[in-house]
Design a protein around this motif. Structure first.
Motif, PDB file in Angstrom:
ATOM      1  N   GLU A   1      45.170  89.461  44.442  1.00 32.33           N
ATOM      2  CA  GLU A   1      46.269  89.585  43.488  1.00 32.33           C
ATOM      3  C   GLU A   1      47.447  90.313  44.113  1.00 32.33           C
ATOM      4  O   GLU A   1      48.609  89.939  43.905  1.00 32.33           O
ATOM      5  CB  GLU A   1      45.788  90.328  42.235  1.00 32.33           C
ATOM      6  CG  GLU A   1      46.890  90.670  41.228  1.00 32.33           C
ATOM      7  CD  GLU A   1      47.595  89.449  40.653  1.00 32.33           C
ATOM      8  OE1 GLU A   1      48.737  89.600  40.160  1.00 32.33           O
ATOM      9  OE2 GLU A   1      47.007  88.340  40.700  1.00 32.33           O
TER      10      GLU A   1
ATOM     11  N   SER B   1      34.634  89.889  40.032  1.00 34.23           N
ATOM     12  CA  SER B   1      35.537  90.621  40.919  1.00 34.23           C
ATOM     13  C   SER B   1      34.871  91.656  41.810  1.00 34.23           C
ATOM     14  O   SER B   1      35.536  92.261  42.631  1.00 34.23           O
ATOM     15  CB  SER B   1      36.606  91.325  40.072  1.00 34.23           C
ATOM     16  OG  SER B   1      36.000  92.308  39.263  1.00 34.23           O
TER      17      SER B   1
ATOM     18  N   SER C   1      39.154  90.505  44.632  1.00 35.26           N
ATOM     19  CA  SER C   1      40.033  89.959  43.604  1.00 35.26           C
ATOM     20  C   SER C   1      41.353  90.716  43.534  1.00 35.26           C
ATOM     21  O   SER C   1      42.421  90.112  43.363  1.00 35.26           O
ATOM     22  CB  SER C   1      39.342  89.985  42.238  1.00 35.26           C
ATOM     23  OG  SER C   1      38.975  91.312  41.889  1.00 35.26           O
ATOM     24  N   THR C   2      41.308  92.041  43.683  1.00 32.00           N
ATOM     25  CA  THR C   2      42.542  92.816  43.597  1.00 32.00           C
ATOM     26  C   THR C   2      43.374  92.684  44.871  1.00 32.00           C
ATOM     27  O   THR C   2      44.601  92.669  44.819  1.00 32.00           O
ATOM     28  CB  THR C   2      42.242  94.294  43.307  1.00 32.00           C
ATOM     29  OG1 THR C   2      41.229  94.765  44.199  1.00 32.00           O
ATOM     30  CG2 THR C   2      41.765  94.477  41.880  1.00 32.00           C
TER      31      THR C   2
ATOM     32  N   THR D   1      48.303  87.169  32.663  1.00 32.92           N
ATOM     33  CA  THR D   1      47.626  86.576  33.805  1.00 32.92           C
ATOM     34  C   THR D   1      48.661  85.917  34.705  1.00 32.92           C
ATOM     35  O   THR D   1      49.819  85.713  34.318  1.00 32.92           O
ATOM     36  CB  THR D   1      46.613  85.512  33.354  1.00 32.92           C
ATOM     37  OG1 THR D   1      47.327  84.426  32.730  1.00 32.92           O
ATOM     38  CG2 THR D   1      45.620  86.087  32.360  1.00 32.92           C
ATOM     39  N   ARG D   2      48.228  85.555  35.897  1.00 31.68           N
ATOM     40  CA  ARG D   2      49.163  84.924  36.831  1.00 31.68           C
ATOM     41  C   ARG D   2      49.699  83.612  36.247  1.00 31.68           C
ATOM     42  O   ARG D   2      50.890  83.298  36.378  1.00 31.68           O
ATOM     43  CB  ARG D   2      48.467  84.680  38.163  1.00 31.68           C
ATOM     44  CG  ARG D   2      49.419  84.210  39.258  1.00 31.68           C
ATOM     45  CD  ARG D   2      48.672  83.993  40.542  1.00 31.68           C
ATOM     46  NE  ARG D   2      49.555  83.503  41.597  1.00 31.68           N
ATOM     47  CZ  ARG D   2      49.122  83.002  42.745  1.00 31.68           C
ATOM     48  NH1 ARG D   2      47.825  82.944  42.997  1.00 31.68           N
ATOM     49  NH2 ARG D   2      49.972  82.570  43.659  1.00 31.68           N
TER      50      ARG D   2
ATOM     51  N   ARG E   1      51.290  88.708  44.656  1.00 35.13           N
ATOM     52  CA  ARG E   1      52.545  89.313  44.207  1.00 35.13           C
ATOM     53  C   ARG E   1      53.519  89.507  45.371  1.00 35.13           C
ATOM     54  O   ARG E   1      54.706  89.225  45.245  1.00 35.13           O
ATOM     55  CB  ARG E   1      52.272  90.672  43.549  1.00 35.13           C
ATOM     56  CG  ARG E   1      51.509  90.608  42.242  1.00 35.13           C
ATOM     57  CD  ARG E   1      51.493  91.993  41.599  1.00 35.13           C
ATOM     58  NE  ARG E   1      50.588  92.079  40.459  1.00 35.13           N
ATOM     59  CZ  ARG E   1      50.463  93.150  39.693  1.00 35.13           C
ATOM     60  NH1 ARG E   1      51.182  94.236  39.953  1.00 35.13           N
ATOM     61  NH2 ARG E   1      49.618  93.163  38.675  1.00 35.13           N
TER      62      ARG E   1
END
Length: 289
Positions: free
Chosen positions: A206, A151, A202-203, A93-94, A210
């Protein structure tokens, strides 16, 4: 240690890494920054590199078999100061990645200040990553209902603007991360650099988390589109909202002294064909034609 001595130490360490990780699957070095560093060290250039040396190292951890990538950037004063190292692992996870990164930095700051330390970082990851991986919860172990609730409520499209995108490692990361997360859209390298991703909120979030921690002169989300789903969610509903098929790097006729400026007229036509012509003015402040 003078600036030249620091550059020599950086160049020698990269050469050592290239000998230890001969495969591009294991080590990818940014060619432009490496060439500038070489010229400075060898005396054919009299000014320090304009781009900080960057490279990525992909490590394989067993039991379970996963890969961990170290994204490394040298500050000008390295090894007098620590390098910038970002840790990426798909099963963490992050928050777990942040903890791993923090503990790695603590180890390096206590043991390696003043010395080149990338191999020490690699060894520490090999010795300690397993403890973080075994604590992680695979996505497959989560309840499907929880995943859907968390999500799959909102469809998102992010329009990202960067001062420039030249670095081959960053360009490769953008392509690989978008594919990994089932995001569609495009990336336009050059100056300026433009990235569009679309998919589940959600993606998309993410992906942005990044990308933004990489080394940039400037990067920002210029525009965001969020479309809530109805009470029921399906893959078909998501696909119906996409304006792009898959994720690709695009290029148009280049110009400029370095051949790094894209033809904005062709970009406007590309956006118009996708039903996104209004985005052009948001990026550049002028109407396209």
């Amino acid at each position: 240690m003078t600036c030249t001595e620091e550059a020599e130490a950086q160049f020698a360490e990269i050469d050592l890494l290239l000998s230890m990780f001969p495969s591009e699957e294991e080590l990818q070095v940014d060619e432009i920054s490496h060439a500038e560093l070489r010229a400075y060290v060898e005396g054919t250039a009299h000014t320090p590199p304009s781009i900080r040396p960057q490279f990525s190292i992909k490590l394989k951890v067993e039991n379970p078999a996963v890969s961990i990538t170290l994204l490394c950037t040298y500050p000008t004063d390295y090894p007098k100061v620590l390098p910038d190292i970002a840790v990426r692992c798909s099963v963490l996870t992050r928050s777990q990645q942040m903890m791993l990164h923090s503990n790695l930095n603590t180890y390096l700051s206590e043991n390696c200040i003043g010395d080149v330390c990338i191999l020490s970082a690699v060894q520490w990851i090999n010795d300690n990553a397993q403890a973080y991986i075994t604590k992680s919860v695979p996505v497959s172990d989560l309840k499907k209902e929880d995943v859907l609730m968390m999500s799959k409520k909102i469809f998102t499209r992010l329009w990202i603007y960067s001062h420039h995108i030249y670095n081959k490692i960053k360009r490769k990361n953008i392509l690989e991360w978008a594919e990994e997360m089932n995001l569609s859209g495009f990336s336009m390298p050059g100056k300026p650099g433009i990235v569009c991703v679309e998919g589940l909120q959600s993606t998309c979030n993410e992906f942005w988390a990044r990308v933004k921690v990489l080394t940039w002169k400037r990067i920002t989300i210029r525009h965001r589109e969020d479309v809530p789903f109805d009470n029921t969610w399906t893959e078909e509903r998501t696909d119906s909202l996409r304006k792009f098929t898959g994720f690709h790097e695009v290029s148009f006729d280049t110009h400029g002294t370095r051949g790094n400026h894209m033809d904005l007229g062709q970009l406007f036509q590309f956006l118009s064909d996708k039903g996104c012509s209004d985005i052009f003015q948001m990026y550049f402040g002028i109407e396209g034609r």
